[in-house]
Structures are given as structure tokens and as C-alpha cells.
Write a protein that holds these residues in place. Structure first.
Motif, PDB file in Angstrom:
ATOM      1  N   ASP A 275       0.791  -1.119   0.027  1.00 37.67           N
ATOM      2  CA  ASP A 275      -0.031   0.121  -0.029  1.00 37.67           C
ATOM      3  C   ASP A 275       0.905   1.329  -0.121  1.00 37.67           C
ATOM      4  OD1 ASP A 275      -2.481  -1.398  -0.042  1.00 37.67           O
ATOM      5  OD2 ASP A 275      -2.731  -1.207   2.017  1.00 37.67           O
ATOM      6  N   PHE A 276       1.863   1.158   0.797  1.00 37.48           N
ATOM      7  CA  PHE A 276       2.882   2.401   0.888  1.00 37.48           C
ATOM      8  C   PHE A 276       3.470   2.760  -0.277  1.00 37.48           C
ATOM      9  CE2 PHE A 276       6.975   4.711   1.871  1.00 37.48           C
ATOM     10  CZ  PHE A 276       6.267   5.866   2.607  1.00 37.48           C
ATOM     11  N   GLU A 277       3.984   1.464  -1.111  1.00 40.16           N
ATOM     12  CA  GLU A 277       4.691   1.844  -2.246  1.00 40.16           C
ATOM     13  C   GLU A 277       3.778   2.198  -3.399  1.00 40.16           C
ATOM     14  OE1 GLU A 277       6.686  -1.590  -3.842  1.00 40.16           O
ATOM     15  OE2 GLU A 277       8.059  -1.787  -2.088  1.00 40.16           O
ATOM     16  N   ASN A 278       2.438   1.940  -3.162  1.00 34.69           N
ATOM     17  CA  ASN A 278       1.427   2.349  -4.338  1.00 34.69           C
ATOM     18  C   ASN A 278       0.635   3.776  -4.009  1.00 34.69           C
ATOM     19  OD1 ASN A 278       1.790   0.165  -6.444  1.00 34.69           O
ATOM     20  ND2 ASN A 278       0.726  -1.259  -4.756  1.00 34.69           N
ATOM     21  N   GLY A 279       1.350   4.361  -2.968  1.00 34.46           N
ATOM     22  CA  GLY A 279       0.841   5.731  -2.561  1.00 34.46           C
ATOM     23  C   GLY A 279      -0.316   5.499  -1.698  1.00 34.46           C
ATOM     24  N   ARG A 280      -0.960   4.455  -1.195  1.00 33.25           N
ATOM     25  CA  ARG A 280      -2.055   4.461  -0.311  1.00 33.25           C
ATOM     26  C   ARG A 280      -1.803   4.599   1.206  1.00 33.25           C
ATOM     27  NH1 ARG A 280      -2.782   0.230  -4.222  1.00 33.25           N
ATOM     28  NH2 ARG A 280      -2.402  -1.394  -2.673  1.00 33.25           N
ATOM     29  N   PHE A 281      -1.765   5.548   1.556  1.00 36.30           N
ATOM     30  CA  PHE A 281      -1.323   5.899   2.777  1.00 36.30           C
ATOM     31  C   PHE A 281      -1.720   7.312   3.383  1.00 36.30           C
ATOM     32  CE2 PHE A 281       2.327   7.341   0.419  1.00 36.30           C
ATOM     33  CZ  PHE A 281       2.537   8.551   1.135  1.00 36.30           C
ATOM     34  N   ARG A 282      -1.772   7.438   4.499  1.00 35.86           N
ATOM     35  CA  ARG A 282      -2.264   8.856   5.109  1.00 35.86           C
ATOM     36  C   ARG A 282      -1.261   9.312   5.966  1.00 35.86           C
ATOM     37  NH1 ARG A 282      -7.695   7.032   8.634  1.00 35.86           N
ATOM     38  NH2 ARG A 282      -6.574   5.328   9.492  1.00 35.86           N
ATOM     39  N   SER A 283      -1.338  10.470   6.315  1.00 42.13           N
ATOM     40  CA  SER A 283      -0.338  11.339   7.100  1.00 42.13           C
ATOM     41  C   SER A 283      -0.808  10.732   8.878  1.00 42.13           C
ATOM     42  CB  SER A 283      -0.266  12.732   7.152  1.00 42.13           C
ATOM     43  OG  SER A 283      -1.570  13.132   7.709  1.00 42.13           O
ATOM     44  N   PHE A 284       0.200  10.964   9.520  1.00 43.19           N
ATOM     45  CA  PHE A 284      -0.011  10.554  11.035  1.00 43.19           C
ATOM     46  C   PHE A 284      -1.189  11.609  11.534  1.00 43.19           C
ATOM     47  CE2 PHE A 284       0.460  11.434  15.464  1.00 43.19           C
ATOM     48  CZ  PHE A 284       0.269  10.115  16.065  1.00 43.19           C
ATOM     49  N   ASP A 285      -0.989  12.685  11.096  1.00 46.11           N
ATOM     50  CA  ASP A 285      -2.168  13.547  11.914  1.00 46.11           C
ATOM     51  C   ASP A 285      -3.404  13.155  11.175  1.00 46.11           C
ATOM     52  OD1 ASP A 285      -0.398  15.342  12.916  1.00 46.11           O
ATOM     53  OD2 ASP A 285      -0.115  16.693  11.455  1.00 46.11           O
ATOM     54  N   GLU A 286      -3.764  12.650  10.183  1.00 45.40           N
ATOM     55  CA  GLU A 286      -5.023  12.196   9.402  1.00 45.40           C
ATOM     56  C   GLU A 286      -5.404  10.767  10.393  1.00 45.40           C
ATOM     57  OE1 GLU A 286      -4.905  13.367   4.819  1.00 45.40           O
ATOM     58  OE2 GLU A 286      -3.847  11.683   5.364  1.00 45.40           O
ATOM     59  N   PHE A 287      -4.493  10.004  10.442  1.00 48.39           N
ATOM     60  CA  PHE A 287      -4.383   8.918  11.287  1.00 48.39           C
ATOM     61  C   PHE A 287      -5.206   9.127  12.822  1.00 48.39           C
ATOM     62  CE2 PHE A 287      -3.030   5.865  14.384  1.00 48.39           C
ATOM     63  CZ  PHE A 287      -3.486   4.836  14.208  1.00 48.39           C
TER      64      PHE A 287
ATOM     65  N   GLU B  81      -6.554  11.916  13.850  1.00 44.22           N
ATOM     66  CA  GLU B  81      -7.543  12.642  14.036  1.00 44.22           C
ATOM     67  C   GLU B  81      -8.866  11.535  13.722  1.00 44.22           C
ATOM     68  OE1 GLU B  81     -10.824  15.044  14.251  1.00 44.22           O
ATOM     69  OE2 GLU B  81      -8.573  15.463  14.747  1.00 44.22           O
ATOM     70  N   ALA B  82      -8.587  10.473  13.091  1.00 45.06           N
ATOM     71  CA  ALA B  82      -9.551   9.393  12.697  1.00 45.06           C
ATOM     72  C   ALA B  82      -9.585   8.716  13.953  1.00 45.06           C
ATOM     73  CB  ALA B  82      -9.268   8.601  11.526  1.00 45.06           C
ATOM     74  N   GLN B  83      -8.556   8.408  14.572  1.00 47.86           N
ATOM     75  CA  GLN B  83      -8.656   7.761  16.036  1.00 47.86           C
ATOM     76  C   GLN B  83      -9.439   8.256  17.049  1.00 47.86           C
ATOM     77  OE1 GLN B  83      -7.542   4.445  16.179  1.00 47.86           O
ATOM     78  NE2 GLN B  83      -7.719   4.737  13.923  1.00 47.86           N
ATOM     79  N   ARG B  84      -9.085   9.690  17.073  1.00 43.80           N
ATOM     80  CA  ARG B  84      -9.818  10.811  18.148  1.00 43.80           C
ATOM     81  C   ARG B  84     -11.479  10.453  17.856  1.00 43.80           C
ATOM     82  NH1 ARG B  84      -5.148  13.739  17.798  1.00 43.80           N
ATOM     83  NH2 ARG B  84      -6.017  14.757  16.060  1.00 43.80           N
ATOM     84  N   ARG B  85     -11.661  10.643  16.556  1.00 39.12           N
ATOM     85  CA  ARG B  85     -13.285  10.480  16.189  1.00 39.12           C
ATOM     86  C   ARG B  85     -13.933   9.254  16.389  1.00 39.12           C
ATOM     87  NH1 ARG B  85     -11.545  13.084  11.499  1.00 39.12           N
ATOM     88  NH2 ARG B  85     -11.974  11.333  10.165  1.00 39.12           N
ATOM     89  N   LYS B  86     -13.155   8.293  16.311  1.00 40.28           N
ATOM     90  CA  LYS B  86     -13.592   6.671  16.182  1.00 40.28           C
ATOM     91  C   LYS B  86     -13.704   6.491  17.717  1.00 40.28           C
ATOM     92  CE  LYS B  86     -12.301   2.027  15.362  1.00 40.28           C
ATOM     93  NZ  LYS B  86     -11.378   1.166  14.453  1.00 40.28           N
ATOM     94  N   TYR B  87     -12.949   6.852  18.407  1.00 32.97           N
ATOM     95  CA  TYR B  87     -12.954   6.308  20.072  1.00 32.97           C
ATOM     96  C   TYR B  87     -13.535   7.445  20.837  1.00 32.97           C
ATOM     97  CZ  TYR B  87     -10.681   2.216  18.435  1.00 32.97           C
ATOM     98  OH  TYR B  87     -10.154   1.069  17.914  1.00 32.97           O
ATOM     99  N   ASN B  88     -13.943   8.765  20.279  1.00 34.65           N
ATOM    100  CA  ASN B  88     -14.496  10.154  20.909  1.00 34.65           C
ATOM    101  C   ASN B  88     -13.450  10.316  21.917  1.00 34.65           C
ATOM    102  OD1 ASN B  88     -16.465  12.079  21.453  1.00 34.65           O
ATOM    103  ND2 ASN B  88     -17.057  10.676  22.947  1.00 34.65           N
ATOM    104  N   LEU B  89     -12.172  10.634  21.459  1.00 33.05           N
ATOM    105  CA  LEU B  89     -10.975  11.143  22.274  1.00 33.05           C
ATOM    106  C   LEU B  89     -11.035  12.720  22.160  1.00 33.05           C
ATOM    107  CD1 LEU B  89      -8.471   8.441  21.346  1.00 33.05           C
ATOM    108  CD2 LEU B  89      -9.873   8.470  23.365  1.00 33.05           C
ATOM    109  N   PRO B  90     -10.671  13.082  23.293  1.00 39.01           N
ATOM    110  CA  PRO B  90     -10.431  14.606  23.133  1.00 39.01           C
ATOM    111  C   PRO B  90      -9.141  15.145  22.184  1.00 39.01           C
ATOM    112  CG  PRO B  90      -9.343  13.896  25.190  1.00 39.01           C
ATOM    113  CD  PRO B  90      -9.911  13.013  24.661  1.00 39.01           C
ATOM    114  N   ALA B  91      -9.334  16.054  21.518  1.00 42.40           N
ATOM    115  CA  ALA B  91      -8.235  16.716  20.521  1.00 42.40           C
ATOM    116  C   ALA B  91      -7.011  17.194  21.540  1.00 42.40           C
ATOM    117  CB  ALA B  91      -8.827  17.694  19.697  1.00 42.40           C
ATOM    118  N   THR B  92      -5.882  16.967  20.819  1.00 36.68           N
ATOM    119  CA  THR B  92      -4.481  17.421  21.587  1.00 36.68           C
ATOM    120  C   THR B  92      -4.346  18.783  21.110  1.00 36.68           C
ATOM    121  OG1 THR B  92      -3.226  16.459  20.179  1.00 36.68           O
ATOM    122  CG2 THR B  92      -3.845  14.984  22.014  1.00 36.68           C
TER     123      THR B  92
END
Length: 84
Positions: free
Chosen positions: A58-70, A72-83
Motif C-alpha cells: 500500500d505504501f509503495e502504491n501511494g495508499r497511505f495517510r499522514s500521521f495527523d490524518e490517522f 484525527e480518525a482515531q480521535r473521532r472513532k474513540y471519541n477522544l479529546p483533541a490534543t
């Protein structure tokens, strides 16, 4: 083949109880448990290698996201507060 191992009294008691419940010899119970663990470990390792390879592909084929995107998705998924 015969292998000798040292067990804690607690583990030996658990194995004996399981053997008694199943109406089997303790050696057979231990052998079956070890076979299941070894089979599970082999399958688990194969699945992990496959998942890692998929991630690399996936990484070699450009299918990835930045850490910030990841993050943010985890914060939304688990209802965590924003840092901040």
C-alpha cells in the motif's frame, strides 16, 4: 518421543483437572494443547507477515495517510479529546 518438563504445582493441577474432565490421560491433553498452540502460532505469524506485506505494498502504491490524518480518525472513532 519423551520430553520431561517442570511445571508449577498450579499448572499441573490445572492440566490434571482438564484431563479428568475430559476423561483422558494428562499426557494426551498436554500433547493436544501444545499442538493447538503451535498451529495457532504458525497461522498468526503467517497472518502478520501477510498484513505487513500488504502495508508495504500500500505504501509503495501511494495508499497511505499522514500521521495527523490517522490520529484525527482515531480521535473521532474513540471519541477522544483533541490534543493541543
Amino acid at each position: 518421543m519423551s520430553i520431561t518438563i517442570n511445571l508449577t504445582p498450579e499448572l499441573e493441577a490445572r492440566l490434571q483437572e482438564k484431563a479428568t474432565q475430559q476423561g483422558q490421560d494428562i499426557s494426551l491433553v498436554v500433547s493436544e494443547l501444545l499442538a493447538r498452540v503451535l498451529d495457532w502460532e504458525t497461522a498468526d505469524t503467517a497472518e502478520a507477515v501477510k498484513a505487513i506485506q500488504q502495508g508495504l505494498d500500500d505504501f509503495e502504491n501511494g495508499r497511505f495517510r499522514s500521521f495527523d490524518e490517522f490520529a484525527e480518525a482515531q480521535r473521532r472513532k474513540y471519541n477522544l479529546p483533541a490534543t493541543e
